[in-house]
Design an enzyme around this catalytic site. Structure first.
Site, mmCIF file in Angstrom:
data_model
loop_
_atom_site.group_PDB
_atom_site.id
_atom_site.type_symbol
_atom_site.label_atom_id
_atom_site.label_comp_id
_atom_site.label_asym_id
_atom_site.label_seq_id
_atom_site.Cartn_x
_atom_site.Cartn_y
_atom_site.Cartn_z
ATOM 1 N N CYS A 1 20.601 27.590 23.795
ATOM 2 C CA CYS A 1 19.363 26.994 24.316
ATOM 3 C C CYS A 1 18.762 26.097 23.224
ATOM 4 O O CYS A 1 18.452 26.574 22.114
ATOM 5 C CB CYS A 1 18.387 28.084 24.728
ATOM 6 N N CYS B 1 15.805 26.937 20.836
ATOM 7 C CA CYS B 1 15.643 28.316 20.344
ATOM 8 C C CYS B 1 16.088 28.528 18.895
ATOM 9 O O CYS B 1 17.230 28.212 18.516
ATOM 10 C CB CYS B 1 16.405 29.278 21.254
ATOM 11 N N CYS C 1 4.818 43.070 25.128
ATOM 12 C CA CYS C 1 6.024 42.367 25.578
ATOM 13 C C CYS C 1 7.035 42.356 24.443
ATOM 14 O O CYS C 1 6.683 42.001 23.314
ATOM 15 C CB CYS C 1 5.690 40.930 25.943
ATOM 16 N N CYS D 1 7.830 38.000 35.454
ATOM 17 C CA CYS D 1 7.147 37.044 34.591
ATOM 18 C C CYS D 1 8.133 35.892 34.416
ATOM 19 O O CYS D 1 9.198 36.089 33.826
ATOM 20 C CB CYS D 1 6.814 37.710 33.257
HETATM 21 N N1 SAM Z 1 17.112 35.825 25.401
HETATM 22 C C1 SAM Z 1 16.143 35.977 26.388
HETATM 23 C C2 SAM Z 1 16.048 34.797 27.327
HETATM 24 O O1 SAM Z 1 16.601 33.746 27.026
HETATM 25 O O2 SAM Z 1 15.423 34.942 28.369
HETATM 26 C C3 SAM Z 1 14.762 36.319 25.855
HETATM 27 C C4 SAM Z 1 14.202 35.610 24.670
HETATM 28 S S1 SAM Z 1 13.840 33.869 24.891
HETATM 29 C C5 SAM Z 1 13.502 33.476 23.233
HETATM 30 C C6 SAM Z 1 12.313 33.874 25.801
HETATM 31 C C7 SAM Z 1 11.631 32.573 26.103
HETATM 32 O O3 SAM Z 1 10.918 32.126 24.962
HETATM 33 C C8 SAM Z 1 12.433 31.367 26.503
HETATM 34 O O4 SAM Z 1 12.875 31.383 27.827
HETATM 35 C C9 SAM Z 1 11.445 30.246 26.268
HETATM 36 O O5 SAM Z 1 10.645 30.046 27.411
HETATM 37 C C10 SAM Z 1 10.578 30.773 25.141
HETATM 38 N N2 SAM Z 1 10.815 30.040 23.881
HETATM 39 C C11 SAM Z 1 11.768 30.309 22.970
HETATM 40 N N3 SAM Z 1 11.735 29.446 21.942
HETATM 41 C C12 SAM Z 1 10.719 28.590 22.208
HETATM 42 C C13 SAM Z 1 10.177 27.468 21.493
HETATM 43 N N4 SAM Z 1 10.700 27.042 20.355
HETATM 44 N N5 SAM Z 1 9.112 26.842 22.036
HETATM 45 C C14 SAM Z 1 8.592 27.265 23.206
HETATM 46 N N6 SAM Z 1 9.068 28.314 23.913
HETATM 47 C C15 SAM Z 1 10.120 28.969 23.425
HETATM 48 FE FE1 SF4 Z 2 18.670 31.271 24.741
HETATM 49 FE FE2 SF4 Z 2 17.267 32.001 22.592
HETATM 50 FE FE3 SF4 Z 2 17.249 33.581 24.790
HETATM 51 FE FE4 SF4 Z 2 19.437 33.352 23.265
HETATM 52 S S1 SF4 Z 2 17.459 34.208 22.638
HETATM 53 S S2 SF4 Z 2 19.351 33.264 25.511
HETATM 54 S S3 SF4 Z 2 19.388 31.229 22.596
HETATM 55 S S4 SF4 Z 2 16.433 31.515 24.627
#
Ligand code: SAM
Ligand code: SF4
Ligand code: DTB
Length: 318
Positions: free
Chosen positions: A62, A65, A102, A193
């Site tokens: 992603c 991320c 959370c 959510c």
């Molecule tokens: N791995 C799981 C997933 O992808 O659903 C859970 C963790 S993921 C980090 C959760 C959410 O955090 C993402 O779907 C995104 O909406 C948000 N997120 C992560 N990094 C971000 C960033 N740099 N800026 C804004 N939102 C972010």
């Molecule tokens: Fe994508 Fe980051 Fe969630 Fe992994 S932790 S699935 S890289 S948003």
């Protein structure tokens, strides 16, 4: 609260949603605030605290991320936290006034070897008298059911952007994978959510298309986080240009009009927003925030800053 309820619709067209986004700002805010008042006390904001319980080395790519194994970021990977460490963080969040805890894990989907530990964590946090939410990546029906049986309240799984734009964001899973997980969350009777990130280079039609997908689900997500991209050094989106601050207000206002009874959370990005911009977001219908010094891996506003802002605005936190 006004007595007249706003109808809950699941048949919004892309044109209708785009028209909302393009309304004159004052008209849009007036409609959003009127909608907000029909279902909610406009002077209350719900506080959710976040804790990253497993950090980094995620198999997914992603583009926003910090936790993806595909990018070189400054993040130090950490395995799944001990139960006691999670309980200590949740107790502190509760003492500061949070009502929901959370927990996020950087997984494509939960690991079998860790799943029982996750269930124990949920039970322990529930026992503290907090609502629970987890975000663990993709879930199958059995995993969703087991989380429900452990007492989980909410599952967070964001669609993040439109199906069309999602192809620019990740190559390791599909939009349909995300939708399938949302189906499994609902099938297990968990609260949902699911929301957005704005500022990843998407167009207005992508924002509209994402909201169309969310609003036309059989049941609106109870909680809709609106994140503003936090550009993280080392990720492909690190140099993405900042959005017009009014765009986040518009996005919240449209989300409020579309999902009148859902909690809308002003999520990532508050640390770079002025008090005035945040206040506009609350006027536009945001009624929840992430509360606490950290989001998952980046800094959030401090508890003191938030308490001062709410006191200046006469907002009661719940
Ligand atoms: N791995 C799981 C997933 O992808 O659903 C859970 C963790 S993921 C980090 C959760 C959410 O955090 C993402 O779907 C995104 O909406 C948000 N997120 C992560 N990094 C971000 C960033 N740099 N800026 C804004 N939102 C972010
Ligand atoms: Fe994508 Fe980051 Fe969630 Fe992994 S932790 S699935 S890289 S948003
Ligand atoms: C959500 O919509 N936003 C939160 C939570 N759900 C998991 C995460 C925001 C993460 C911001 C970047 C970081 O701290 O790593």
């Amino acid at each position: 609260m006004l007595s007249e309820k706003i109808p809950i619709r699941h048949d919004w067209s892309l044109d209708e949603i785009t028209t909302l986004f393009e309304m004159p700002f004052n008209d849009l805010i007036f409609q959003a605030q009127s909608t907000h008042r029909a279902s909610f006390n406009p002077n209350q904001v719900q506080l959710s605290s976040l804790l990253n319980i497993k950090t980094g080395t995620c198999s997914e790519d992603c583009a926003y991320c910090s936790q993806s194994a595909h990018f070189k970021t400054a993040l130090k990977p950490q395995p799944l936290m001990d139960l006691d460490t999670v309980i200590a963080a949740a107790s502190k969040a509760k003492a500061n006034g949070a009502t929901r805890f959370c927990m996020g894990a950087a997984w494509r989907s939960p690991k079998t070897k860790d799943f029982d530990k996750i269930l124990d964590i949920i039970k322990a946090i529930k026992a503290l008298g907090l609502e629970t939410c987890v975000t663990l990546g993709m879930l199958n029906t059995t995993q969703a059911q087991r989380l429900k049986e452990a007492g989980l309240d909410y599952y967070n799984h964001n669609l993040d952007t439109s199906a069309a734009y999602y192809k620019n964001i990740t190559s390791t899973h599909t939009y349909q994978d995300r939708l399938d997980t949302l189906d499994n969350v609902r099938a297990a009777n968990l609260k949902m959510c699911s929301g957005a990130i704005i500022g990843m280079g998407e167009k207005l039609t992508d924002r509209a298309a994402l909201l169309k997908t969310l609003v036309n689900l059989p049941i609106h997500p109870e909680s809709v986080p609106i994140n503003q991209l936090i550009p993280v050094a080392g990720t492909p989106l690190a140099e993405t240009a900042a959005i017009d601050p009014f765009d986040i207000v518009r996005c919240i206002a449209v989300t409020r009009i579309l999902m009148p009874a859902s909690h809308i959370r002003l999520s990532a990005g508050r640390a770079s927003m002025s008090d005035e911009l945040q206040a506009l977001c609350f006027i536009a219908g945001a009624n929840s925030i992430f509360y606490g010094e950290k989001l998952l891996t980046t800094d959030n506003t401090t508890v003191d800053q938030d308490q001062q802002l709410f006191s200046r605005l006469g907002i009661e936190t719940i």
